[in-house]
Design an enzyme around this catalytic site. Sequence first.
Site, PDB file in Angstrom:
ATOM      1  N   ALA A  43       0.901  -1.224  -0.078  1.00 33.30           N
ATOM      2  CA  ALA A  43       0.069   0.151  -0.039  1.00 33.30           C
ATOM      3  C   ALA A  43       1.085   1.350   0.040  1.00 33.30           C
ATOM      4  O   ALA A  43       0.797   2.114   0.881  1.00 33.30           O
ATOM      5  CB  ALA A  43      -0.883  -0.112   1.154  1.00 33.30           C
TER       6      ALA A  43
ATOM      7  N   HIS B  78       2.901   4.654  -0.523  1.00 34.09           N
ATOM      8  CA  HIS B  78       2.853   6.110  -0.559  1.00 34.09           C
ATOM      9  C   HIS B  78       3.754   6.957  -0.978  1.00 34.09           C
ATOM     10  O   HIS B  78       4.918   6.481  -0.944  1.00 34.09           O
ATOM     11  CB  HIS B  78       1.991   6.674   0.496  1.00 34.09           C
ATOM     12  CG  HIS B  78       2.605   6.162   1.921  1.00 34.09           C
ATOM     13  ND1 HIS B  78       3.675   6.915   2.265  1.00 34.09           N
ATOM     14  CD2 HIS B  78       2.213   5.612   2.824  1.00 34.09           C
ATOM     15  CE1 HIS B  78       3.901   6.304   3.429  1.00 34.09           C
ATOM     16  NE2 HIS B  78       3.060   5.567   3.682  1.00 34.09           N
ATOM     17  N   LYS B  79       3.844   8.001  -0.994  1.00 27.97           N
ATOM     18  CA  LYS B  79       4.869   8.989  -1.129  1.00 27.97           C
ATOM     19  C   LYS B  79       6.116   8.867  -0.326  1.00 27.97           C
ATOM     20  O   LYS B  79       7.368   8.871  -0.621  1.00 27.97           O
ATOM     21  CB  LYS B  79       4.708  10.502  -1.570  1.00 27.97           C
ATOM     22  CG  LYS B  79       3.813  10.818  -2.471  1.00 27.97           C
ATOM     23  CD  LYS B  79       3.529  12.240  -2.673  1.00 27.97           C
ATOM     24  CE  LYS B  79       2.283  12.450  -4.057  1.00 27.97           C
ATOM     25  NZ  LYS B  79       2.152  13.981  -3.905  1.00 27.97           N
TER      26      LYS B  79
ATOM     27  N   HIS C 201       7.137   6.033   1.194  1.00 28.81           N
ATOM     28  CA  HIS C 201       7.792   4.887   0.865  1.00 28.81           C
ATOM     29  C   HIS C 201       8.656   5.235  -0.324  1.00 28.81           C
ATOM     30  O   HIS C 201       9.800   4.729  -0.529  1.00 28.81           O
ATOM     31  CB  HIS C 201       6.917   3.744   0.382  1.00 28.81           C
ATOM     32  CG  HIS C 201       5.878   3.317   1.449  1.00 28.81           C
ATOM     33  ND1 HIS C 201       4.595   3.314   1.423  1.00 28.81           N
ATOM     34  CD2 HIS C 201       6.495   2.411   2.749  1.00 28.81           C
ATOM     35  CE1 HIS C 201       4.286   2.504   2.711  1.00 28.81           C
ATOM     36  NE2 HIS C 201       5.109   2.251   3.451  1.00 28.81           N
TER      37      HIS C 201
ATOM     38  N   ASP D 250       7.811   5.430  12.390  1.00 31.81           N
ATOM     39  CA  ASP D 250       7.805   4.285  13.196  1.00 31.81           C
ATOM     40  C   ASP D 250       9.156   4.491  13.875  1.00 31.81           C
ATOM     41  O   ASP D 250      10.209   3.456  13.901  1.00 31.81           O
ATOM     42  CB  ASP D 250       7.937   3.297  12.431  1.00 31.81           C
ATOM     43  CG  ASP D 250       6.374   2.864  11.934  1.00 31.81           C
ATOM     44  OD1 ASP D 250       5.515   2.691  12.465  1.00 31.81           O
ATOM     45  OD2 ASP D 250       6.224   2.884  10.662  1.00 31.81           O
TER      46      ASP D 250
ATOM     47  N   SER E 185       0.132   3.874   5.267  1.00 36.51           N
ATOM     48  CA  SER E 185      -1.057   3.095   4.345  1.00 36.51           C
ATOM     49  C   SER E 185      -2.307   2.878   5.006  1.00 36.51           C
ATOM     50  O   SER E 185      -3.426   2.782   4.309  1.00 36.51           O
ATOM     51  CB  SER E 185      -0.466   1.821   4.244  1.00 36.51           C
ATOM     52  OG  SER E 185       0.993   1.873   3.725  1.00 36.51           O
ATOM     53  N   ARG E 186      -2.393   3.252   6.394  1.00 37.80           N
ATOM     54  CA  ARG E 186      -3.763   3.097   7.011  1.00 37.80           C
ATOM     55  C   ARG E 186      -4.679   4.297   6.711  1.00 37.80           C
ATOM     56  O   ARG E 186      -5.795   4.516   6.990  1.00 37.80           O
ATOM     57  CB  ARG E 186      -3.669   3.053   8.433  1.00 37.80           C
ATOM     58  CG  ARG E 186      -3.019   1.559   8.886  1.00 37.80           C
ATOM     59  CD  ARG E 186      -3.111   1.467  10.532  1.00 37.80           C
ATOM     60  NE  ARG E 186      -2.702   0.000  10.918  1.00 37.80           N
ATOM     61  CZ  ARG E 186      -1.727  -0.355  11.155  1.00 37.80           C
ATOM     62  NH1 ARG E 186      -0.524   0.291  10.850  1.00 37.80           N
ATOM     63  NH2 ARG E 186      -1.376  -1.629  11.406  1.00 37.80           N
TER      64      ARG E 186
END
EC number: 6.3.2.1
Length: 301
Positions: free
Chosen positions: A50, A52-53, A55, A171, A207-208
């Site tokens: 999933a 996104h930018k 990542h 994280d 991603s959530r």
Amino acid sequence: MQIGCKILSLHPLNLYRTVEVYSEKQQITKVLSAFKDQNLTVGLVPTMGALHKGHLALVEKALQDNDKAVVSIFVNPTQFDNKDDLQKYPRTLERDVQLLEGVSKDNIIVYAPSVDDVYEGKLEAEHFDYDGLEHEMEGRFRDGHFNGVGTIVKRLFEIVKPNSAYFGEKDFQQLQIVKKLVEKHNIPVNIVGCDIYREDSGLAMSSRNTRLKSEYLEAAPFIYKTLTTAKDYFGTKSAEEVTQWVENEFRSQKLLELEYFIIADVLTLKTVTEKENNKQYRAFIAVYADDIRLIDNIALN
């Protein structure tokens, strides 16, 4: 000769793509061995998909530092303490590969294994001692989470054998734990932490976020707004005063439920009782928006 640029027929996932996708470790280790034979460096970006930018920024950094980037896409069951969260976690491999092709069509390969390929029929987490880092913050609320994280990260390091691995600071506790894992197990990989990538609203990309209903998505930037104000207050107020202020702010929020706000020492992740001039501190927060759990953090000094 460049390895990894041609379309392989080893697996149906590779059809009609320029970014190669491998679902079996035997496949990818053969390709990575060829890279090593050419003295090419490899950067690993572990993800659960999933993408996104945020990542993609990690992948771009990996390619700046290395000849090749491996992006693992694997929703790791052993790090979920909530089975419902595991089932609902978005899985968007086709879209993920398309996004990666926008970064590089020649120098990225994807490892998207099955659970059996990673765990070899033994779906259980190893037990790790991170010198107490695992008992703070997320460790208090997610039983066994960091054993699952350590298990999959260590396994990926064994399979990919990267020169460097890239993790986002959203994280931050996980980042510190991975560094401790590498240190205690003498794993020859350089761990690189990268800045949190945010939406224009300030909301940390996750991603959530794709699962947030519109009203919760509108409310969620309050998390970062509160963190930035807490940072300002930390210059003149005690950690306890700042914490109390944050808790009071969230009591007025109808759509956001504060799970925790903690000011901690960057190295030990232990909650601060009294500020010291020679230490670095960070504020950590976890918030529920409906049934979706969002985390964020900010450096305080």
